[in-house]
Scaffold this motif. Sequence first.
Motif, PDB file in Angstrom:
ATOM      1  N   VAL A 181       2.510  -9.492  -3.229  1.00  0.00           N
ATOM      2  CA  VAL A 181       1.533  -8.409  -3.043  1.00  0.00           C
ATOM      3  C   VAL A 181       0.999  -8.512  -1.614  1.00  0.00           C
ATOM      4  N   SER A 182       1.278  -7.489  -0.822  1.00  0.00           N
ATOM      5  CA  SER A 182       0.848  -7.509   0.581  1.00  0.00           C
ATOM      6  C   SER A 182       0.357  -6.118   0.967  1.00  0.00           C
ATOM      7  N   SER A 193      -0.545   2.704 -11.426  1.00  0.00           N
ATOM      8  CA  SER A 193       0.518   2.459 -10.445  1.00  0.00           C
ATOM      9  C   SER A 193       0.965   1.005 -10.480  1.00  0.00           C
ATOM     10  N   VAL A 194       0.016   0.089 -10.771  1.00  0.00           N
ATOM     11  CA  VAL A 194       0.384  -1.325 -10.886  1.00  0.00           C
ATOM     12  C   VAL A 194       1.287  -1.528 -12.105  1.00  0.00           C
ATOM     13  N   THR A 213       0.841  -1.190   0.000  1.00  0.00           N
ATOM     14  CA  THR A 213       0.000   0.000   0.000  1.00  0.00           C
ATOM     15  C   THR A 213       0.880   1.244   0.000  1.00  0.00           C
ATOM     16  N   ALA A 214       0.545   2.221  -0.842  1.00  0.00           N
ATOM     17  CA  ALA A 214       1.315   3.460  -0.891  1.00  0.00           C
ATOM     18  C   ALA A 214       1.401   4.071   0.501  1.00  0.00           C
ATOM     19  N   PRO A 219       5.230   1.102  -4.297  1.00  0.00           N
ATOM     20  CA  PRO A 219       3.918   1.478  -3.767  1.00  0.00           C
ATOM     21  C   PRO A 219       2.816   1.301  -4.801  1.00  0.00           C
ATOM     22  N   ILE A 220       1.652   0.881  -4.341  1.00  0.00           N
ATOM     23  CA  ILE A 220       0.466   0.771  -5.179  1.00  0.00           C
ATOM     24  C   ILE A 220      -0.596   1.710  -4.619  1.00  0.00           C
TER      25      ILE A 220
END
Length: 676
Positions: A159-160, A141-142, A86-87, A122-123
């Motif tokens: 991916v967490s 962003s992905v 997460t960003a 960051p996503i």
Amino acid sequence: MAWRVGVDIGGTFADFAALDTETGRMQTLKVLTTPGAPGQDVGAGLARLVEAGLQPAQVERFVYGTTVGVNTIIQRRGAGLALFTTAGFTDVLELARLRMPDPYSLFCERPEPLVPREHVFPIEERMDAEGATVTPPGRASVAAAVAAAQAAGCAGIVVSFLHAWRNPAHEEQVAAMIAELAPELFVFRGSEVWPAIREYERSTTAVLNAYVHPRIDAYLERVEAQLAAAAIAAPLLLTTSAGGTMTAQRGRRDCVGMLLSGTASGVVGAGVVARAAGVPAVLTLDIGGTSADVALLIDGSPAFGTGHAIGEFPLAIPTVAVVSSGQGGGSIARIDALGVLQVGPESAGSTPGPACFGRGGQNPTVTDAALLCGILGQGELGFGAIAPDKALSEAAIAPIATALGSDAATAAEGVLRVAISGMLVEIDKLLARAGIGASELTLMPFGGAGPMLGALLAETAGIRRVLVPPVPGTLCALGALAADLRRDTMRTVLLPLEDAAWARLDGIFRELADEAATVLREMGGDGGVDTTLAADLRYRGQSYELTVPVPAAALGQGVAGLAALFHAAHEESFGHSDPDAPVEVVSLRAAARRPAPPLPMPRQTLEPHEAMPEAAIRLRLDGAWREAGLHRRTALRPGGRFAGPAIVTQSDCTVLVPGGWTATTDELGNLVMEHA
């Protein structure tokens, strides 16, 4: 006639145990591992077992354990990964828990994460603590993160996201985008690997899973090919970190489930021996080629827990409570930049192996040191797979001896002492956490190098009794045969332990039990399933919880029964409890298992007598050369007694009995050593 085969792949040797269920005869074997051609060691061992009478078509159960996962982590030889977070939370691995491994050391540093900071991306997404979408994942962003991961040469992506334990939807959406944008990259989600609260532990567990995935997947593919070539039709079962087994198909994705695969099966095998011998409290010591692993057994059963260290990192899934350190038989000795003698964690493995193996190894190892001290070289090594060359060990250790200003033997003894000190650090921590004194325990050393150093470690740790099983070098393979088929499930709930929440808690318990039993039947077919429940509980306001087993009787008592179990567990663990304080349920757990067929443990009649050595040898112990007796394990009869210093040789390992210790063979064939 039917056969059951257990295999354990270590850093140096592959161990085999084949049981003829009709006669009860157990055939054991060691062959060198083949890191350059994974899986060939299985084929080589099976070929030798066939020569000894194994009938491949009659193999009904084939169980495989390996330390390839934990060795990959300890030696940091896993896959190059990217982590999508997460960003605003890209420092999750760097920050960890803001704790230092050794808070009393001025030179202590936190370990470098397995995913370097420049590979954490960051996503743009956000979900609140209740699992509701605040910001959906942004495709731009992905795409940018995927392009950066590809440019960095990453092989896979973890991916967490924050709060994904509550709702995995965002992780699932991003994983689908990655599969579309970069199908060549493998992907693991934190909520898929282990959907537990706490983003650091969840993320680290997912990273560990992905880090070892390529090597484990390649191993399983090659092992299955070797089984097919050997005409073994039995499905491949894998031993798990929780001391059970699972199918190879599930193991390809559930890689963390088998990180302590070989290690846990050794503890299971030790439990079989401990129960048969009637030893109530045991500290196991499994020393292979790469690591030394210790665990506690109470009445033959291991402790289980979460958050135990794998190398330098916490693992969130339930495991047999094993602690590993990087001091194995193949661990390399060196002088560091400060002129201090160090041992491990780097290992020579089987290729090139210790210098004395004559396979190209140039670095001195624990095995070389034992050879120079006269402990090894008195009999077979690894079922005759190796003929150690002392001159090669002397050449390898010469630079260390020169740096220390000593001769080769003195330097070699120093290597053994440093290795033992490294193991002792982890043992002291384990016993302190368990609240058990060393004098209460019996040490059970096994693995190829465990019996060689076991008594020396026991003496240093204050343990006065050592029990060496009949075939300690292949006990992990024996434990694989004794491991139950098992499946664990869990769910984080964060609910108050109150009557209003009980219907939901009871329903989740039932769902988890049904899920575990269903997966177990998918793996092993129809049949009886034993299900056990547990709950992670804490007083409201506490930061951490206790895992409390929940028997069916307590479940029937509802809130009161569960609360009583927690208060009692808190009192036992910390010396106090507060029955009036509100209790919070963090997570619920279920484990389904199907017991493995029992192993035969034949007993013989004891005939007390003095066991005479067949020869006199010289050992380097306590700073001097001393005369010692040489015994063959096959010549020792139940009731035979002798005093140290002595060496006992057998096909799978060498046992050292230091001065001040006596050894007796019991009715099960165990060698029981006691300190005077």
